[in-house]
Motif scaffolding. Structure first.
Motif, PDB file in Angstrom:
ATOM      1  N   ARG A 188       0.843  -1.198   0.000  1.00  0.00           N
ATOM      2  CA  ARG A 188       0.000   0.000   0.000  1.00  0.00           C
ATOM      3  C   ARG A 188       0.883   1.255   0.000  1.00  0.00           C
ATOM      4  O   ARG A 188       0.614   2.223  -0.711  1.00  0.00           O
ATOM      5  CB  ARG A 188      -0.943  -0.047   1.217  1.00  0.00           C
ATOM      6  CG  ARG A 188      -2.034   0.985   1.165  1.00  0.00           C
ATOM      7  CD  ARG A 188      -3.107   0.789   2.227  1.00  0.00           C
ATOM      8  NE  ARG A 188      -2.579   0.790   3.583  1.00  0.00           N
ATOM      9  CZ  ARG A 188      -2.693  -0.219   4.428  1.00  0.00           C
ATOM     10  NH1 ARG A 188      -3.304  -1.325   4.082  1.00  0.00           N
ATOM     11  NH2 ARG A 188      -2.192  -0.134   5.643  1.00  0.00           N
ATOM     12  N   TRP A 189       1.963   1.221   0.797  1.00  0.00           N
ATOM     13  CA  TRP A 189       2.884   2.367   0.845  1.00  0.00           C
ATOM     14  C   TRP A 189       3.590   2.562  -0.493  1.00  0.00           C
ATOM     15  O   TRP A 189       3.768   3.697  -0.937  1.00  0.00           O
ATOM     16  CB  TRP A 189       3.912   2.163   1.949  1.00  0.00           C
ATOM     17  CG  TRP A 189       3.393   2.271   3.350  1.00  0.00           C
ATOM     18  CD1 TRP A 189       2.113   2.549   3.760  1.00  0.00           C
ATOM     19  CD2 TRP A 189       4.153   2.106   4.542  1.00  0.00           C
ATOM     20  NE1 TRP A 189       2.040   2.558   5.123  1.00  0.00           N
ATOM     21  CE2 TRP A 189       3.280   2.292   5.640  1.00  0.00           C
ATOM     22  CE3 TRP A 189       5.472   1.806   4.789  1.00  0.00           C
ATOM     23  CZ2 TRP A 189       3.699   2.193   6.961  1.00  0.00           C
ATOM     24  CZ3 TRP A 189       5.895   1.715   6.112  1.00  0.00           C
ATOM     25  CH2 TRP A 189       5.011   1.912   7.182  1.00  0.00           C
ATOM     26  N   HIS A 192       1.259   4.183  -2.832  1.00  0.00           N
ATOM     27  CA  HIS A 192       1.081   5.603  -2.503  1.00  0.00           C
ATOM     28  C   HIS A 192       2.200   6.426  -3.145  1.00  0.00           C
ATOM     29  O   HIS A 192       1.945   7.470  -3.732  1.00  0.00           O
ATOM     30  CB  HIS A 192       1.058   5.807  -0.985  1.00  0.00           C
ATOM     31  CG  HIS A 192       0.631   7.186  -0.592  1.00  0.00           C
ATOM     32  ND1 HIS A 192       1.475   8.271  -0.652  1.00  0.00           N
ATOM     33  CD2 HIS A 192      -0.565   7.655  -0.146  1.00  0.00           C
ATOM     34  CE1 HIS A 192       0.830   9.352  -0.249  1.00  0.00           C
ATOM     35  NE2 HIS A 192      -0.407   8.999   0.066  1.00  0.00           N
ATOM     36  N   TRP A 193       3.449   5.953  -3.040  1.00  0.00           N
ATOM     37  CA  TRP A 193       4.575   6.643  -3.678  1.00  0.00           C
ATOM     38  C   TRP A 193       4.337   6.749  -5.186  1.00  0.00           C
ATOM     39  O   TRP A 193       4.527   7.816  -5.784  1.00  0.00           O
ATOM     40  CB  TRP A 193       5.891   5.905  -3.419  1.00  0.00           C
ATOM     41  CG  TRP A 193       6.630   6.364  -2.216  1.00  0.00           C
ATOM     42  CD1 TRP A 193       6.711   5.724  -1.011  1.00  0.00           C
ATOM     43  CD2 TRP A 193       7.416   7.550  -2.070  1.00  0.00           C
ATOM     44  NE1 TRP A 193       7.480   6.450  -0.134  1.00  0.00           N
ATOM     45  CE2 TRP A 193       7.934   7.570  -0.761  1.00  0.00           C
ATOM     46  CE3 TRP A 193       7.727   8.604  -2.916  1.00  0.00           C
ATOM     47  CZ2 TRP A 193       8.748   8.592  -0.280  1.00  0.00           C
ATOM     48  CZ3 TRP A 193       8.542   9.634  -2.435  1.00  0.00           C
ATOM     49  CH2 TRP A 193       9.032   9.623  -1.138  1.00  0.00           C
ATOM     50  N   ASN A 247       1.546   6.586  -6.910  1.00  0.00           N
ATOM     51  CA  ASN A 247       0.386   7.390  -7.291  1.00  0.00           C
ATOM     52  C   ASN A 247       0.496   8.863  -6.915  1.00  0.00           C
ATOM     53  O   ASN A 247      -0.147   9.705  -7.542  1.00  0.00           O
ATOM     54  CB  ASN A 247      -0.887   6.817  -6.661  1.00  0.00           C
ATOM     55  CG  ASN A 247      -1.217   5.443  -7.192  1.00  0.00           C
ATOM     56  OD1 ASN A 247      -0.893   5.105  -8.329  1.00  0.00           O
ATOM     57  ND2 ASN A 247      -1.852   4.625  -6.365  1.00  0.00           N
ATOM     58  N   ASN A 248       1.281   9.178  -5.867  1.00  0.00           N
ATOM     59  CA  ASN A 248       1.301  10.552  -5.348  1.00  0.00           C
ATOM     60  C   ASN A 248       2.663  11.228  -5.380  1.00  0.00           C
ATOM     61  O   ASN A 248       2.759  12.422  -5.136  1.00  0.00           O
ATOM     62  CB  ASN A 248       0.760  10.561  -3.914  1.00  0.00           C
ATOM     63  CG  ASN A 248      -0.662  10.059  -3.843  1.00  0.00           C
ATOM     64  OD1 ASN A 248      -1.583  10.725  -4.302  1.00  0.00           O
ATOM     65  ND2 ASN A 248      -0.844   8.864  -3.310  1.00  0.00           N
ATOM     66  N   GLY A 300       5.422   9.722   0.178  1.00  0.00           N
ATOM     67  CA  GLY A 300       4.875   8.681   1.037  1.00  0.00           C
ATOM     68  C   GLY A 300       5.772   8.407   2.224  1.00  0.00           C
ATOM     69  O   GLY A 300       6.400   9.315   2.771  1.00  0.00           O
ATOM     70  N   SER A 351       1.395  10.876   4.087  1.00  0.00           N
ATOM     71  CA  SER A 351       0.517  10.102   3.214  1.00  0.00           C
ATOM     72  C   SER A 351      -0.900  10.654   3.293  1.00  0.00           C
ATOM     73  O   SER A 351      -1.293  11.241   4.300  1.00  0.00           O
ATOM     74  CB  SER A 351       0.546   8.621   3.595  1.00  0.00           C
ATOM     75  OG  SER A 351       0.229   8.452   4.953  1.00  0.00           O
TER      76      SER A 351
END
Length: 178
Positions: A51-52, A55-56, A58-59, A62, A82
């Motif tokens: 999940r982390w 996040h990196w 996609n965003n 993180g 996050s």
């Protein structure tokens, strides 16, 4: 993308960090204030790590693996910024957890100050928040030293006392950091 402070080295998490993540998040000592308790097994740690990593991807920001600059190969904690949903809102969450052996040395404050600076300067967030349990006084102190202020209680864990929401806007941070 690596970030350094006076004593810490931060690098984005990698899939190979699962064992270290489980060692820290699976330790009952690091979960004294966590109603969910320690991670139950390595599979859970790998799920969180994935999940982390997403996040990196996609965003562009993180969680980092945290080590001392003197021993960058030894991970002593994890933390970062996050986007999380708590109760009725989405926040840019500042979170961290350090191995118990490094507690009491000011590393959480040093990390948090760096993460806030990174969030406001490098990724241009307009606000950074954190959620902490009401009985976790050490983390509340870290947040206060970092400039975050108590905003309100939030009911984020079913059948548990409310958590405390702390927050800091970029404008307030800029005003107080000059």
């Amino acid at each position: 993308m690596r970030v350094e402070t006076k004593r810490l080295c931060l690098r984005p998490v990698m899939a190979s960090d699962a064992d270290d993540l489980f060692k820290i998040y699976g330790d009952p000592a690091t979960n004294l204030f966590n109603p969910a308790g320690p991670y139950p097994d390595i599979h859970h740690a790998k799920t969180v790590l994935n999940r982390w990593l997403n996040h990196w991807e996609n965003n562009g920001f993180g969680n980092w693996a945290i080590s001392l600059r003197t021993t960058p190969e030894n991970i002593i904690g994890f933390g970062g910024l996050s986007i999380l949903s708590y109760a009725d809102m989405s926040i840019n969450n500042l979170g961290y957890r350090f191995a118990a052996k490094v507690w009491g040395k000011g590393l959480a404050t040093e990390f948090s100050e760096c993460a806030v600076r990174y969030g406001f300067i490098d990724i241009k967030l307009t606000e950074i928040s954190a959620v902490v349990r009401g009985n976790h006084l050490a983390s509340q102190k870290v947040l206060q030293k970092t400039g975050l202020k108590y905003i309100r209680d939030i009911d984020d864990v079913k059948d548990a006392p409310p958590s405390l929401l702390y927050s800091l806007t970029r404008d307030d941070w800029l005003r107080n950091s000059t």
